[in-house]
Design an enzyme around this catalytic site. Structure first.
Site, mmCIF file in Angstrom:
data_model
loop_
_atom_site.group_PDB
_atom_site.id
_atom_site.type_symbol
_atom_site.label_atom_id
_atom_site.label_comp_id
_atom_site.label_asym_id
_atom_site.label_seq_id
_atom_site.Cartn_x
_atom_site.Cartn_y
_atom_site.Cartn_z
ATOM 1 N N SER A 108 -3.721 5.003 8.558
ATOM 2 C CA SER A 108 -4.397 5.773 7.281
ATOM 3 C C SER A 108 -3.327 6.311 6.020
ATOM 4 O O SER A 108 -2.228 6.450 6.300
ATOM 5 C CB SER A 108 -5.116 6.855 7.737
ATOM 6 O OG SER A 108 -4.351 7.767 8.164
ATOM 7 N N GLN A 110 -2.151 8.944 3.676
ATOM 8 C CA GLN A 110 -1.870 10.306 4.181
ATOM 9 C C GLN A 110 -0.841 10.838 3.465
ATOM 10 O O GLN A 110 -0.155 10.239 2.654
ATOM 11 C CB GLN A 110 -1.998 10.377 5.563
ATOM 12 C CG GLN A 110 -0.558 9.280 5.967
ATOM 13 C CD GLN A 110 -0.372 9.554 7.495
ATOM 14 O OE1 GLN A 110 0.602 10.067 8.112
ATOM 15 N NE2 GLN A 110 -1.051 8.810 8.220
ATOM 16 N N HIS A 112 1.514 14.713 3.942
ATOM 17 C CA HIS A 112 1.734 15.774 4.892
ATOM 18 C C HIS A 112 1.873 17.235 3.814
ATOM 19 O O HIS A 112 2.545 17.120 2.908
ATOM 20 C CB HIS A 112 2.804 15.589 5.801
ATOM 21 C CG HIS A 112 2.641 14.297 6.571
ATOM 22 N ND1 HIS A 112 1.545 14.132 7.446
ATOM 23 C CD2 HIS A 112 3.197 13.230 6.264
ATOM 24 C CE1 HIS A 112 1.558 12.828 7.947
ATOM 25 N NE2 HIS A 112 2.598 12.400 7.394
ATOM 26 N N LYS A 135 5.686 18.388 7.920
ATOM 27 C CA LYS A 135 5.738 17.192 8.894
ATOM 28 C C LYS A 135 6.483 16.149 8.011
ATOM 29 O O LYS A 135 5.804 15.082 7.730
ATOM 30 C CB LYS A 135 4.259 16.545 9.147
ATOM 31 C CG LYS A 135 4.607 15.637 10.178
ATOM 32 C CD LYS A 135 3.247 15.071 10.596
ATOM 33 C CE LYS A 135 3.371 13.879 11.676
ATOM 34 N NZ LYS A 135 2.486 12.710 11.421
ATOM 35 N N GLU A 137 8.520 13.083 7.256
ATOM 36 C CA GLU A 137 9.001 11.813 8.271
ATOM 37 C C GLU A 137 9.789 10.944 7.397
ATOM 38 O O GLU A 137 9.757 10.821 6.246
ATOM 39 C CB GLU A 137 7.477 11.116 8.141
ATOM 40 C CG GLU A 137 6.462 11.791 8.945
ATOM 41 C CD GLU A 137 5.046 11.089 8.692
ATOM 42 O OE1 GLU A 137 4.423 11.118 9.766
ATOM 43 O OE2 GLU A 137 4.795 10.246 7.845
ATOM 44 N N HIS A 276 1.321 8.201 1.242
ATOM 45 C CA HIS A 276 2.040 7.065 1.918
ATOM 46 C C HIS A 276 1.147 6.495 2.932
ATOM 47 O O HIS A 276 0.087 7.060 3.557
ATOM 48 C CB HIS A 276 3.001 7.759 2.579
ATOM 49 C CG HIS A 276 3.194 8.367 3.576
ATOM 50 N ND1 HIS A 276 3.135 9.888 3.296
ATOM 51 C CD2 HIS A 276 3.066 8.328 5.030
ATOM 52 C CE1 HIS A 276 2.956 10.432 4.380
ATOM 53 N NE2 HIS A 276 2.882 9.657 5.338
ATOM 54 N N ARG A 295 -5.698 12.841 5.153
ATOM 55 C CA ARG A 295 -5.865 11.607 5.079
ATOM 56 C C ARG A 295 -6.727 11.229 3.729
ATOM 57 O O ARG A 295 -7.499 12.040 3.320
ATOM 58 C CB ARG A 295 -6.567 11.241 6.168
ATOM 59 C CG ARG A 295 -5.719 11.085 7.317
ATOM 60 C CD ARG A 295 -6.523 10.619 8.625
ATOM 61 N NE ARG A 295 -5.528 10.508 9.866
ATOM 62 C CZ ARG A 295 -5.291 11.619 10.759
ATOM 63 N NH1 ARG A 295 -6.166 12.803 10.387
ATOM 64 N NH2 ARG A 295 -4.573 11.765 11.529
ATOM 65 N N LYS A 301 -11.231 8.607 10.301
ATOM 66 C CA LYS A 301 -11.093 9.956 10.539
ATOM 67 C C LYS A 301 -11.714 10.682 9.284
ATOM 68 O O LYS A 301 -11.695 10.261 8.332
ATOM 69 C CB LYS A 301 -9.653 10.285 11.110
ATOM 70 C CG LYS A 301 -9.166 9.462 12.245
ATOM 71 C CD LYS A 301 -8.100 9.837 12.586
ATOM 72 C CE LYS A 301 -7.271 9.082 14.077
ATOM 73 N NZ LYS A 301 -5.931 9.469 14.188
HETATM 74 ZN ZN LIG Z 1 2.618 10.168 7.616
#
Ligand SMILES: [Zn+2]
Length: 421
Positions: A108, A110, A112, A135, A137, A276, A295, A301
């Site tokens: 998806s 998304q 954060h 979060k 990444e 991203h 998302r 979802k």
């Molecule tokens: Zn991510």
């Protein structure tokens, strides 16, 4: 006798539906490399390998002399292994989760939240935002890896508004004109015009999205069938995403976000609020321990459109590659050090002509993955050297120096996650 600070791990595989199937998956191949007994099911997706102590995938300790069975249990009882600063800063827990991902169908789109927003969202809607942590990444390609990351330069989006009328229809003339006019303006006007365009798209009625997407798919398919190249509007990618997620608003996101094709060793860093998506390929990924994801599409979802449109960084930029630095102490070491405290990833590429390689001691617990090559690992607290080959995963406690003997003429390729405070 000192507590053994270095031991091999058996890590948890997640069979999410978007993963590559059977031995097409790097996750499955690494698994088979480290454990000749492992049986790979060719009809099963091998999406993620979790190297860490997360409760939903706590790694098993592969050493019968150690009484604890999992890494999480061991860390709970041997807190000093985390490193003095890490232990205090992250409340006695490993601050990162290290993974290998093998992506067949897009994940998806998304973003954060940052820490401040994560705390707020968790208070307001704990069912959607399960913790109060941020979060960040980072993904480093193992094979060629395709992803979407951050907003494109405005000129590119404006070009798509002309070339893709279906895209322009959803955004509307007012917002589209505002974006075009912002091109010669300050960054605040750009951000506000971009937010307006993106919000119009995301708030479009589902029925209208489906209609416009069907028109676009039909147009591209007809042109492709007639032998025309549609790559100026990413025709092939659009058809591929639509096939994976028919009628999904996220298909249009390719006209907003940069498309990155990473070569092995190249990386992207996903800081807070940057939209991203991972589209295809194999990578190692490191992230702070959190599950907070907002998302934006390519998903069945929950999509929280108001939060998403409000939180994003509307900063257009072409430069989305995250570059590692070369270590001054170790010629074989590249360091991917993102601007967050939670984790750092290192890539070690040692030529097969070297017979012995010393892994730098750091004041942090580390997890090391062997992607290629064959070694035996020894350290002051290890009695019998530990053999490791492709797919092998090693835990190293803080300030422990580890020496690797190369036992095959192949070049050695390893990734290491740790926390350098
Ligand atoms: Zn991510």
């Amino acid at each position: 006798m000192a507590v053994q600070q270095v031991f091999p791990l058996s890590c948890v595989v997640q069979h999410y539906a978007w993963g590559k199937m059977g031995s097409n998956s790097e996750v499955a191949r690494l698994l088979a490399g480290s454990d000749p007994q492992a049986r790979i099911s060719e009809d099963k997706p091998y999406a993620e390998l979790w190297m860490g102590s997360h409760p939903r995938g706590d790694a098993k300790i592969l050493d019968n002399c150690i009484s604890q069975k999992t890494l999480g249990q061991w860390i709970a009882e041997n807190q000093d292994c985390l490193g003095s600063k890490v232990k205090d800063t992250f409340n006695g827990k490993l601050p990162f989760l290290f993974k290998v991902l093998s992506v067949e169908t897009a994940l998806s789109i998304q973003a954060h939240p940052n820490k401040e927003l994560a705390e707020k969202l968790h208070l307001q809607a704990p069912q959607h935002y399960p913790d109060a942590n941020h979060k960040p990444e980072m993904a480093i390609a193992l094979t060629s890896f395709q992803g979407l990351c951050g907003f494109r330069p405005i000129e590119e989006i404006v070009t798509f508004l002309t070339k893709v009328p279906e895209f322009r229809f959803l955004i509307g003339d007012n917002a589209a004109t505002q974006l075009k006019q912002s091109m010669n303006s300050d960054s605040q006007s750009v951000a506000s015009a971009l937010q307006s365009c993106f919000s119009h798209l995301m708030k479009s009625e589902k029925k209208v999205v489906v209609e416009q997407l069907n028109l676009l798919v039909k147009r591209i398919s007809q042109q492709v069938a007639a032998g025309n190249n549609m790559e100026d509007i990413y025709g092939e990618l659009l058809l591929q995403l639509h096939q994976q997620y028919p009628g999904d608003i996220g298909c249009f996101a390719i006209y907003f976000l940069n498309l990155l094709a990473l070569k092995p060793g190249e990386a992207m860093f996903l800081e807070a609020n940057v939209p991203h998506a991972y589209l295809k390929g194999d990578c190692v990924e490191c992230m702070a321990c959190s599950d907070n994801t907002v998302r934006a599409g390519l998903t069945p979802k929950f999509i929280d459109v108001p939060t998403l449109c409000e939180m994003l960084s509307y900063i257009p930029s072409k430069d989305r590659l995250f570059l590692p630095t070369r270590s001054l102490e170790d010629p074989y070491l590249s360091i991917y050090d993102p601007p967050v405290p939670d984790f750092t990833v290192m890539r070690m590429e040692v030529p097969g002509s070297i017979t012995e390689y010393k892994v730098l001691a750091v004041d942090s617990a580390s997890i090391v993955l062997v992607v290629q090559g064959r070694v035996t690992a020894s350290s002051p607290t290890v009695q019998t050297p530990i053999p490791l080959q492709r797919g092998g995963v090693l835990f190293i406690g803080a300030n422990e120096s580890v020496s690797l003997k190369l036992t095959a003429p192949d070049d050695l390729l390893m990734f290491r996650a740790c926390c350098l405070l």
